[in-house]
Write a protein that holds these residues in place. Structure first.
Motif, short mmCIF file in Angstrom:
data_model
loop_
_atom_site.label_atom_id
_atom_site.label_comp_id
_atom_site.label_asym_id
_atom_site.label_seq_id
_atom_site.Cartn_x
_atom_site.Cartn_y
_atom_site.Cartn_z
N CYS A 112 -0.68 4.16 3.96
CA CYS A 112 0.07 5.28 4.54
C CYS A 112 -0.49 6.58 3.98
O CYS A 112 0.02 7.11 2.98
CB CYS A 112 1.55 5.13 4.22
SG CYS A 112 2.60 6.46 4.89
N PRO A 113 -1.54 7.12 4.57
CA PRO A 113 -2.09 8.40 4.10
C PRO A 113 -1.08 9.53 4.31
O PRO A 113 -0.46 9.63 5.37
CB PRO A 113 -3.34 8.59 4.97
CG PRO A 113 -3.65 7.23 5.53
CD PRO A 113 -2.32 6.57 5.70
N ARG A 114 -0.91 10.36 3.29
CA ARG A 114 0.06 11.46 3.38
C ARG A 114 -0.50 12.71 2.72
O ARG A 114 -1.41 12.63 1.87
CB ARG A 114 1.37 11.06 2.69
CG ARG A 114 2.10 9.92 3.37
CD ARG A 114 3.25 9.41 2.52
NE ARG A 114 4.24 10.48 2.28
CZ ARG A 114 5.15 10.42 1.29
NH1 ARG A 114 5.16 9.41 0.45
NH2 ARG A 114 6.01 11.41 1.15
N PHE A 129 8.57 3.70 3.96
CA PHE A 129 9.76 4.36 4.47
C PHE A 129 9.52 5.85 4.75
O PHE A 129 10.41 6.54 5.22
CB PHE A 129 10.93 4.21 3.50
CG PHE A 129 11.58 2.85 3.51
CD1 PHE A 129 11.14 1.85 4.37
CD2 PHE A 129 12.64 2.56 2.66
CE1 PHE A 129 11.72 0.59 4.38
CE2 PHE A 129 13.24 1.31 2.67
CZ PHE A 129 12.79 0.32 3.53
N GLU A 130 8.33 6.34 4.44
CA GLU A 130 7.99 7.74 4.66
C GLU A 130 7.07 7.87 5.88
O GLU A 130 6.45 6.90 6.32
CB GLU A 130 7.32 8.34 3.42
CG GLU A 130 8.19 8.31 2.17
CD GLU A 130 9.40 9.21 2.27
OE1 GLU A 130 9.31 10.29 2.94
OE2 GLU A 130 10.46 8.87 1.70
N ASP A 131 6.94 9.09 6.39
CA ASP A 131 6.05 9.38 7.50
C ASP A 131 4.60 9.49 7.00
O ASP A 131 4.34 10.17 6.01
CB ASP A 131 6.47 10.69 8.17
CG ASP A 131 5.51 11.11 9.27
OD1 ASP A 131 5.08 10.23 10.04
OD2 ASP A 131 5.20 12.32 9.34
N CYS A 132 3.69 8.81 7.67
CA CYS A 132 2.27 8.86 7.31
C CYS A 132 1.65 10.04 8.06
O CYS A 132 1.28 9.92 9.23
CB CYS A 132 1.59 7.55 7.67
SG CYS A 132 2.42 6.09 6.98
N ASP A 133 1.53 11.18 7.38
CA ASP A 133 1.24 12.44 8.06
C ASP A 133 -0.13 13.03 7.76
O ASP A 133 -0.38 14.19 8.08
CB ASP A 133 2.32 13.47 7.72
CG ASP A 133 2.39 13.79 6.23
OD1 ASP A 133 1.63 13.19 5.43
OD2 ASP A 133 3.24 14.63 5.86
N ALA A 134 -1.01 12.25 7.13
CA ALA A 134 -2.35 12.79 6.85
C ALA A 134 -3.09 13.07 8.14
O ALA A 134 -2.92 12.37 9.15
CB ALA A 134 -3.14 11.83 5.98
#
Length: 573
Positions: free
Chosen positions: A169-171, A203-208
């Motif tokens: 999950c890149p962020r 559980f977080e948004d992957c927003d990279a």
């Protein structure tokens, strides 16, 4: 010191075989989306619908059954190197809308396949044609053995359980963490020793930027030739530590490339619809019903030109520049302005808003619980690679195995559409053991069984190619051909019907070659692999003189191929 010629040659071979450092090249795919999205898995569930939906990349001859030879005859592939006619597939990802509970496919972003050539004392060799591999466990709804918070992945069987599949999950930043701190996996995923990697959905948004949610699957690279190409539960293993930073395969096994799937979905594009869930739970579910993400897995069948792949292994270290930039690439590179597409043989709704997952797989894991599974149970193979086997396969809504064909026109085509589309024939029972074949003297109406005859890619019986009959048997094929005025009928591959008045080539085979059960009549035999069960009026067949036709036909074919822009025909195998 004086060496004999033989000893010196042995030393040179040893030096050439040993590899002191890793080299790699990324196999990139081109085109608008995957080859197809389909409830088919010719490795785990050959010949029928698989339990869950897959996203498939690679060669256009993918189907319910595949062999390496089959894939080599594909018309196109999504891989940039033309020499790679392999298939790569993985479970499709769905989004469960928190507002209405409906399911819809998460937009597929892209896929990379890393080909690593690791340091080893072995000689790394190309995949044998037709090799089948599975990595990961489709049945997992709990953390994989060996997984623990803050622990790294392991691909060395001498150091504990293999943990070859994970989620990345890149962020932009990792505060708060993507996986809850100290999670044990019972109600959330588990972070590895890297902030952006874990087992299970984050559980977080992957927003990279340009790098949303990603499934990572490492494949073993030691092939056991005694197990064979098809025994995916026993034919592969991960290499073990040999010291000095090298990893070797067991004695007698073949060291192949280490491939690694990176599969991306545009989860971030759905953020506005699940922002209230961020930090609390995941809205995503794999097509097998897994809401945890622990079951990430991948499948591979090699359709490589072995000489071309060996040249890459021995000479290429293109890295992220891509395998298509390798020096001396055999076969060349595909035109990335086009797309390679096929239709799925399973006729069912798989996209749009769905009430249930294709195959009616129940959603399981975490808040959904783990009871009520209808997909069978996983099994751990003896090769240190957990493989899930779908033991209870739902029946397809409608399996379409008859080709939709289009005859190549003889006029010049000047269309400029850039999408290369293929309609593929999906065959049944490839590699089935021969059983009692049809026998001389069998009749259907006024047609008599003439024997088993060899077919070719040019079709020895070409009046009607793959007649659209649904579930084929000999009676249906003969009746259809007779109604169209033909005197010869032939069935092939258990489910294909051909009509004509004579064969372009007469080469009679032993009846045991026509051993495949008819799709429409299990008690009868409808040809085999490149083998036609021939029926004719009178029970005899003749061959036409194709020599006089060949120059004219080749001239028309070459003229058409030179001018057309959109393929109107297809190559089945």
């Amino acid at each position: 010191m004086i060496f004999t010629t033989a000893a010196l040659a042995a030393l040179l071979v040893s030096a050439a075989a040993a590899k002191d450092s890793r080299t790699f090249a990324v196999l990139r795919h081109y085109g608008n989306g995957p080859l197809t999205t389909c409830r088919a898995d010719p490795i785990v569930s050959p010949g029928t619908a698989s339990a869950h939906l897959h996203t498939i990349m690679g060669a256009s001859n993918f189907g319910l059954n595949v062999t390496g030879e089959h894939l080599r005859q594909s018309q196109c592939t999504t891989a940039l190197p033309k020499a790679d006619m392999s298939n790569y597939w993985f479970p499709t990802l769905y989004f469960k809308d928190p507002k209405d509970g409906k399911l819809e496919q998460v937009p597929f972003y892209y896929m990379n396949v890393y080909y690593f050539f690791e340091p080893t004392n072995d000689q790394i060799k190309a995949f044998p044609l037709g090799l089948k591999m599975v990595s990961g466990d489709a049945m997992l709804r709990t953390p994989p053995p060996g997984a623990a918070y803050g622990k790294g992945s392991n691909m060395d069987p001498s150091k504990g359980p293999i943990t070859a599949a994970s989620i990345t999950c890149p962020r932009a930043n990792f505060n708060p963490p993507s996986w809850p701190k100290d999670s044990d996996g019972s109600m959330a995923g588990i972070k590895t020793n890297q902030d952006g990697e874990g087992w299970g959905f984050p559980f977080e948004d992957c927003d990279a930027y340009a790098s949303p949610l990603r499934a990572d699957v490492h494949f073993p690279s030691c092939y056991n030739p005694k197990a064979g190409l098809d025994d995916y539960k026993n034919n592969m293993a991960f290499p073990s530590d040999a010291g000095n930073g090298k990893q070797d395969c067991p004695k007698g096994w073949i060291h192949t490339p280490h491939i690694f799937f990176e599969t991306y979905w545009d989860t971030h594009g759905l953020l506005s619809r699940f922002k209230d869930l961020v930090g609390k739970e995941s809205p995503f579910v794999f097509a097998n019903g897994d809401a945890t993400g622990f079951s990430v897995h991948g499948d591979f069948v090699s359709g490589w030109d072995e000489k071309a792949l060996q040249q890459i292994i021995d000479n290429c270290d293109a890295g992220h520049a891509g395998m298509h930039t390798c020096p001396g690439l055999i076969g060349g590179v595909n035109d990335d302005s086009k797309s390679c597409k096929i239709e799925c043989p399973i006729d069912e709704k798989v996209d749009g808003k769905l009430d249930k997952l294709p195959g009616n797989n129940p959603i399981q894991g975490w808040k959904y619980g783990t009871s009520g599974s209808s997909s069978g149970s996983g099994s751990s193979s003896g090769n240190n690679l957990a493989v899930g086997v779908d033991s209870a396969v739902p029946k397809p809504t409608n399996v379409v195995k008859q080709a939709v064909t289009s005859q190549a026109p003889t006029t010049t085509v000047l269309q400029t559409t850039t999408v290369q589309s293929t309609t593929t024939v999906y065959i049944s029972a490839v590699g089935a053991e021969p059983t009692d074949a049809a026998t001389d003297g069998k009749t259907v109406g006024d047609f008599k069984y003439a024997g088993c005859y060899e077919d070719t890619s040019d079709r020895v019986l070409s009046g009607i190619i793959r007649a659209n009959l649904g579930r084929v048997n000999n009676t249906a094929c003969v009746t259809h051909c007779s109604s169209k005025g033909f005197s010869v009928a032939g069935t092939e591959y258990g489910g294909e019907c051909y009509c004509g008045n004579e064969l372009s080539k007469v080469e009679k085979l032993d009846d045991s070659k026509c051993h495949m059960a008819c799709e429409g009549d299990d008690a009868d035999k409808c040809g085999g692999d490149w083998a036609l069960s021939i029926y004719s009026k009178g029970g005899e067949v003749s061959a036409r003189d194709v020599h006089a036709e060949s120059h004219h036909r080749r001239h028309i074919h070459n003229h058409y191929m030179h001018h057309r822009r959109t393929p109107g025909g297809r190559i089945r195998r």
